[in-house]
Design a protein around this motif. Structure first.
Motif, mmCIF file in Angstrom:
data_model
loop_
_atom_site.group_PDB
_atom_site.id
_atom_site.type_symbol
_atom_site.label_atom_id
_atom_site.label_comp_id
_atom_site.label_asym_id
_atom_site.label_seq_id
_atom_site.Cartn_x
_atom_site.Cartn_y
_atom_site.Cartn_z
ATOM 1 N N ASP A 378 0.814 -1.270 0.035
ATOM 2 C CA ASP A 378 0.065 0.036 0.139
ATOM 3 C C ASP A 378 0.910 1.041 -0.029
ATOM 4 O O ASP A 378 0.479 2.222 0.665
ATOM 5 C CB ASP A 378 -0.991 0.048 1.172
ATOM 6 N N TRP A 379 2.080 1.016 -0.647
ATOM 7 C CA TRP A 379 3.050 2.341 -0.599
ATOM 8 C C TRP A 379 3.954 2.273 -1.741
ATOM 9 O O TRP A 379 4.196 1.180 -2.121
ATOM 10 C CB TRP A 379 3.663 2.514 0.494
ATOM 11 N N TRP A 380 4.276 3.244 -2.182
ATOM 12 C CA TRP A 380 5.496 3.453 -3.458
ATOM 13 C C TRP A 380 6.167 4.482 -3.118
ATOM 14 O O TRP A 380 5.835 5.664 -2.585
ATOM 15 C CB TRP A 380 5.083 3.101 -4.688
ATOM 16 N N ILE A 381 7.585 4.543 -3.796
ATOM 17 C CA ILE A 381 8.564 5.702 -3.498
ATOM 18 C C ILE A 381 9.043 5.693 -4.858
ATOM 19 O O ILE A 381 9.772 5.061 -5.423
ATOM 20 C CB ILE A 381 9.437 5.614 -2.505
ATOM 21 N N VAL A 382 8.903 7.208 -5.466
ATOM 22 C CA VAL A 382 9.488 7.484 -6.802
ATOM 23 C C VAL A 382 10.900 8.132 -6.209
ATOM 24 O O VAL A 382 10.622 9.150 -5.790
ATOM 25 C CB VAL A 382 8.482 7.996 -7.505
ATOM 26 N N LYS A 383 11.892 7.764 -6.781
ATOM 27 C CA LYS A 383 13.232 8.332 -6.721
ATOM 28 C C LYS A 383 13.461 9.453 -7.729
ATOM 29 O O LYS A 383 13.993 9.165 -8.772
ATOM 30 C CB LYS A 383 14.271 7.369 -6.443
ATOM 31 N N GLY A 384 13.319 10.636 -7.421
ATOM 32 C CA GLY A 384 13.340 11.612 -8.602
ATOM 33 C C GLY A 384 14.578 11.727 -8.996
ATOM 34 O O GLY A 384 15.655 11.762 -8.198
ATOM 35 N N ARG A 385 14.843 12.161 -10.410
ATOM 36 C CA ARG A 385 16.115 12.444 -10.846
ATOM 37 C C ARG A 385 16.238 13.957 -11.179
ATOM 38 O O ARG A 385 17.234 14.257 -11.512
ATOM 39 C CB ARG A 385 16.062 11.384 -12.382
ATOM 40 N N GLY A 386 15.258 14.778 -10.950
ATOM 41 C CA GLY A 386 15.341 16.254 -11.175
ATOM 42 C C GLY A 386 15.259 16.397 -12.707
ATOM 43 O O GLY A 386 15.436 15.687 -13.672
ATOM 44 N N HIS A 387 15.122 17.765 -13.200
ATOM 45 C CA HIS A 387 14.569 18.345 -14.384
ATOM 46 C C HIS A 387 15.773 17.831 -15.338
ATOM 47 O O HIS A 387 16.794 18.190 -14.903
ATOM 48 C CB HIS A 387 14.031 19.568 -14.497
ATOM 49 N N GLY A 388 15.408 17.454 -16.449
ATOM 50 C CA GLY A 388 16.591 17.203 -17.349
ATOM 51 C C GLY A 388 17.070 15.763 -17.319
ATOM 52 O O GLY A 388 17.988 15.548 -18.270
ATOM 53 N N ASN A 389 17.052 14.984 -16.386
ATOM 54 C CA ASN A 389 17.649 13.923 -15.969
ATOM 55 C C ASN A 389 16.903 12.551 -16.235
ATOM 56 O O ASN A 389 17.410 11.637 -15.799
ATOM 57 C CB ASN A 389 18.443 13.919 -14.798
ATOM 58 N N VAL A 390 15.601 12.517 -16.499
ATOM 59 C CA VAL A 390 14.812 11.459 -17.023
ATOM 60 C C VAL A 390 15.015 10.799 -18.196
ATOM 61 O O VAL A 390 14.819 11.393 -19.395
ATOM 62 C CB VAL A 390 13.352 11.639 -16.819
#
Length: 448
Positions: A378-390
């Motif tokens: 019942d949870w999830w975590i998205v590890k953001g890469r920041g703008h321009g890094n996806v």
């Protein structure tokens, strides 16, 4: 597009700034209920702004099958001549609800206390979704259900000949379940009581009151206690459907992650039980403002202005607000990929039983496109890469789920390489003008 026909592979390519006004379709939840409540009223209900996606059109067909007269003028105005509470006729054939969990669950509730027998089916996605969450409580009224293993469609429901009122505590936050019980209670004698520990979207309560039902809501130590007096005569209404906040999520989120963007999304319904996404985005640093706030048809409305937000930060999304944005978590996870740091989403197990397992579908697609994701039941975590890094560059499975398909189309607008889905056809179930609308703002979407 058709969510029931030949797959339509689609891709989304990095684009320039998104600019202009995004006139999204009418609210899907209110559209379903406008047709259903109009069919249970005595007289003519007139509806403008109805979402004419496949889900809602399937509900219109179902209301005709139950004996209501449902017509559409050339200018998009809909007319529903209702048969009254308890007046549903027995359909002459199987009722096909397509892809719509909302449609089938609300209709099951509405017919459960009328002595008719109805068989329901849907597309492959709907036929794989659990219905026990509705069939269990309607059994308390006296309805009987016969479906496939696991409580799945196709399913035949025999409505109660002598229904009794029910007091029911909803075991999970679900507006569909709450609404199904209230609709069943309309044709039961006495008072039906629904208790929800966590508030969910309240369109059913608002609209039933508007149609003349005797319904009241109290906040107690048990939670929200909703009491409905059975067997009213519902009064037909003139309904102006506000534009859908769940559809607005896509141009809003696309503008926030696409450099140089400035998009206005007019006339969006901001019912407090539906607007959680927009406040979550603001908590992440999104440049999102509410302009011209007002009230229309008993619902709060405003124009949303979304601008490119290069300094997004990951955030802990308040689980108390999960029910108010449950359909928006897929596209929120895309925004989270472009933020700096972790975005943590908890209390979202309902996502596991939507049109698809949305946590699993989004996690797999995000990983394919270079974004790290952790997940639990019942949870999830998205590890953001920041703008321009996806990175992007992958093809994702849509799992016959319109929101999964549209979320990955949004991702491709700002990722380094194009993002594709194996099948974009389900988009038509809720947002039939998605391609044209996003293309008009400057997106580069292609059918491959």
């Amino acid at each position: 597009m058709s969510g029931h026909g030949t797959p339509i592979p689609m891709s989304s390519h990095k684009c320039g700034p998104l600019k202009g006004e995004a006139h999204v379709p009418g609210d899907k939840s209110i559209s379903h209920r406008s047709l259903l409540f109009g069919a249970m009223a005595v007289g003519e209900t007139v509806v403008t702004g109805l979402l004419e996606g496949e889900d809602v059109l399937d509900t219109a067909k179902a209301m005709r099958a139950f004996g209501a007269e449902v017509t559409r003028d050339e200018d998009g105005t809909w007319h529903v001549h209702g048969v009254g509470v308890g007046g549903f006729a027995e359909p002459g054939n199987v009722v096909d609800c397509g892809n719509s969990g909302t449609g089938v669950r609300l209709i099951m509730g509405a017919m459960a206390t009328t002595p008719i027998t109805v068989t329901f089916t849907g597309d492959a996605s709907l036929n794989g979704r659990p219905m026990a969450r509705v069939t269990d409580p309607i059994a308390l009224f006296g309805a009987q259900s016969y479906g496939r293993s696991g409580g799945r469609l196709p399913m035949t429901i025999v409505g109660a000949a002598d229904p009794v009122p029910v007091r029911y505590e909803v075991p999970m936050p679900s507006a569909q379940v709450k609404s199904a019980v209230l609709l069943a209670g309309l044709n039961a004698p006495g008072e039906t009581v629904v208790i929800e520990k966590e508030a969910t979207r309240d369109h059913t309560e608002r609209m039933l009151a508007g149609f003349g039902a005797d319904i009241r809501t109290e906040v107690t130590d048990e939670g929200r206690v909703i009491t409905l007096k059975g067997r009213p005569e519902l009064t037909p209404q003139t309904i102006v459907v506000p534009r859908d906040p769940s559809s607005a999520a896509f141009p809003v989120c696309a503008a926030i992650i696409t450099p140089g963007s400035d998009v206005l999304v007019p006339n969006i319904g901001l019912n407090p039980t539906r607007a959680g996404l927009f406040y979550a985005l603001q908590s992440m640093g999104a440049d999102l403002t509410f302009e011209n706030p007002r009230e229309e048809g008993g619902e709060p409305v405003a124009d949303l202005r979304a601008r490119f937000s290069p300094d997004l930060k990951g955030a802990e999304i308040d689980p108390e607000g999960a029910a108010s944005m449950i359909d928006e978590y897929p596209v929120l996870s895309v925004v989270a990929a472009f933020a700096e740091g972790d975005t943590v989403m908890r209390g979202v197990k309902e996502l596991r039983v939507k049109e698809s397992d949305r946590i699993d579908a989004m996690a797999k697609g995000l990983r394919l496109n270079g974004v790290e994701v952790d997940e639990g039941e019942d949870w999830w975590i998205v590890k953001g890469r920041g703008h321009g890094n996806v990175p992007g560059g992958a093809t994702c499975e849509s799992h016959l789920d319109h929101r999964i398909a549209m979320s990955f189309m949004v991702m491709g607008m700002a990722a380094s390489a194009p993002v594709s889905v194996d099948d974009g056809s389900p988009i038509a179930t809720s947002f039939p003008i998605f391609e044209d609308l996003m293309g008009g703002l400057g997106a580069d979407l292609r059918r491959d």
